[in-house]
Scaffold this motif. Structure first.
Motif, PDB file in Angstrom:
ATOM      1  N   ARG A   1       0.843  -1.207   0.000  1.00 42.36           N
ATOM      2  CA  ARG A   1       0.000   0.000   0.000  1.00 42.36           C
ATOM      3  C   ARG A   1       0.868   1.242   0.000  1.00 42.36           C
ATOM      4  O   ARG A   1       0.608   2.200  -0.724  1.00 42.36           O
ATOM      5  N   GLU A   2       1.911   1.235   0.820  1.00 42.85           N
ATOM      6  CA  GLU A   2       2.835   2.364   0.861  1.00 42.85           C
ATOM      7  C   GLU A   2       3.561   2.521  -0.479  1.00 42.85           C
ATOM      8  O   GLU A   2       3.685   3.618  -1.007  1.00 42.85           O
ATOM      9  N   PHE A   3       4.020   1.417  -1.047  1.00 45.62           N
ATOM     10  CA  PHE A   3       4.777   1.448  -2.294  1.00 45.62           C
ATOM     11  C   PHE A   3       3.942   1.988  -3.452  1.00 45.62           C
ATOM     12  O   PHE A   3       4.387   2.846  -4.206  1.00 45.62           O
ATOM     13  N   TYR A   4       2.732   1.484  -3.623  1.00 46.03           N
ATOM     14  CA  TYR A   4       1.898   1.884  -4.764  1.00 46.03           C
ATOM     15  C   TYR A   4       1.210   3.223  -4.559  1.00 46.03           C
ATOM     16  O   TYR A   4       0.929   3.920  -5.526  1.00 46.03           O
ATOM     17  N   GLY A   5       0.916   3.582  -3.335  1.00 47.08           N
ATOM     18  CA  GLY A   5       0.412   4.915  -3.013  1.00 47.08           C
ATOM     19  C   GLY A   5      -0.814   5.361  -3.785  1.00 47.08           C
ATOM     20  O   GLY A   5      -0.857   6.484  -4.289  1.00 47.08           O
ATOM     21  N   LEU A   6      -1.826   4.509  -3.874  1.00 44.94           N
ATOM     22  CA  LEU A   6      -3.026   4.893  -4.634  1.00 44.94           C
ATOM     23  C   LEU A   6      -3.695   6.136  -4.065  1.00 44.94           C
ATOM     24  O   LEU A   6      -4.270   6.920  -4.819  1.00 44.94           O
ATOM     25  N   GLU A   7      -3.618   6.319  -2.742  1.00 49.45           N
ATOM     26  CA  GLU A   7      -4.208   7.529  -2.163  1.00 49.45           C
ATOM     27  C   GLU A   7      -3.534   8.779  -2.725  1.00 49.45           C
ATOM     28  O   GLU A   7      -4.187   9.789  -2.960  1.00 49.45           O
ATOM     29  N   ARG A   8      -2.238   8.711  -2.941  1.00 49.32           N
ATOM     30  CA  ARG A   8      -1.526   9.861  -3.537  1.00 49.32           C
ATOM     31  C   ARG A   8      -1.908  10.031  -5.001  1.00 49.32           C
ATOM     32  O   ARG A   8      -2.157  11.141  -5.462  1.00 49.32           O
ATOM     33  N   LEU A   9      -1.944   8.926  -5.727  1.00 51.60           N
ATOM     34  CA  LEU A   9      -2.273   8.992  -7.158  1.00 51.60           C
ATOM     35  C   LEU A   9      -3.686   9.530  -7.392  1.00 51.60           C
ATOM     36  O   LEU A   9      -3.935  10.220  -8.374  1.00 51.60           O
ATOM     37  N   TRP A  10      -4.598   9.181  -6.498  1.00 52.86           N
ATOM     38  CA  TRP A  10      -6.004   9.561  -6.653  1.00 52.86           C
ATOM     39  C   TRP A  10      -6.417  10.583  -5.596  1.00 52.86           C
ATOM     40  O   TRP A  10      -7.564  10.625  -5.176  1.00 52.86           O
ATOM     41  N   ARG A  11      -5.500  11.438  -5.212  1.00 55.19           N
ATOM     42  CA  ARG A  11      -5.782  12.401  -4.125  1.00 55.19           C
ATOM     43  C   ARG A  11      -6.895  13.377  -4.478  1.00 55.19           C
ATOM     44  O   ARG A  11      -7.479  13.992  -3.593  1.00 55.19           O
ATOM     45  N   ASP A  12      -7.206  13.528  -5.763  1.00 52.67           N
ATOM     46  CA  ASP A  12      -8.317  14.406  -6.151  1.00 52.67           C
ATOM     47  C   ASP A  12      -9.670  13.723  -5.999  1.00 52.67           C
ATOM     48  O   ASP A  12     -10.709  14.357  -6.163  1.00 52.67           O
ATOM     49  N   GLY A  13      -9.664  12.443  -5.675  1.00 51.29           N
ATOM     50  CA  GLY A  13     -10.916  11.733  -5.417  1.00 51.29           C
ATOM     51  C   GLY A  13     -11.538  12.228  -4.122  1.00 51.29           C
ATOM     52  O   GLY A  13     -10.850  12.719  -3.230  1.00 51.29           O
ATOM     53  N   LYS A  14     -12.851  12.101  -4.040  1.00 49.91           N
ATOM     54  CA  LYS A  14     -13.566  12.540  -2.839  1.00 49.91           C
ATOM     55  C   LYS A  14     -13.635  11.392  -1.841  1.00 49.91           C
ATOM     56  O   LYS A  14     -14.130  10.318  -2.165  1.00 49.91           O
TER      57      LYS A  14
END
Length: 123
Positions: free
Chosen positions: A98-111
């Protein structure tokens, strides 16, 4: 489909919580991509728990919404498993993945969707 994409996402979050998934997050991404309307993210503590989390999501969504995943990926590797429902993508990671792929960072514009009353452990 008898449930909306948001209802499916909340069902997935609840199913993850039932099996003690950590850091559960639901992101609405419909305005950002055609990949899905929602991403559901969670962390599992071991490969066994990750697989149990994904199995429970699949069971709950099948039983309560009559939906089967279109695709399931990563089950054997166990560090990142994806369930694709078309309108919903459920991602269950090991903490390291989870840390490595960082989807929260990639999709930070998501609500971020409020999960109050949906998940039981306050995560």
């Amino acid at each position: 489909m008898n449930k909306s994409p948001k209802e499916l996402a909340l069902l997935a979050a609840q199913a993850l919580s039932e099996k003690k998934g950590r850091e559960i997050q639901v992101l609405e991404i419909a305005d950002l991509t055609t990949l899905a309307d929602y991403f559901v993210l969670a962390t599992g503590s071991s490969n066994t728990q990750i697989n149990a989390l994904v199995d429970n999501v699949e069971k709950v969504i099948t039983e309560q919404a009559g939906e089967e995943p279109l695709h399931r990926e990563g089950y054997r590797g166990g560090t990142w498993v994806l369930l694709d429902y078309g309108c919903l993508a459920v991602h269950v990671f090991s903490a390291e993945a989870r840390e490595f792929y960082g989807l929260e960072r990639l999709w930070r514009d998501g609500k971020s969707v409020d999960l109050t009353g949906v998940i039981t452990d306050g995560d």
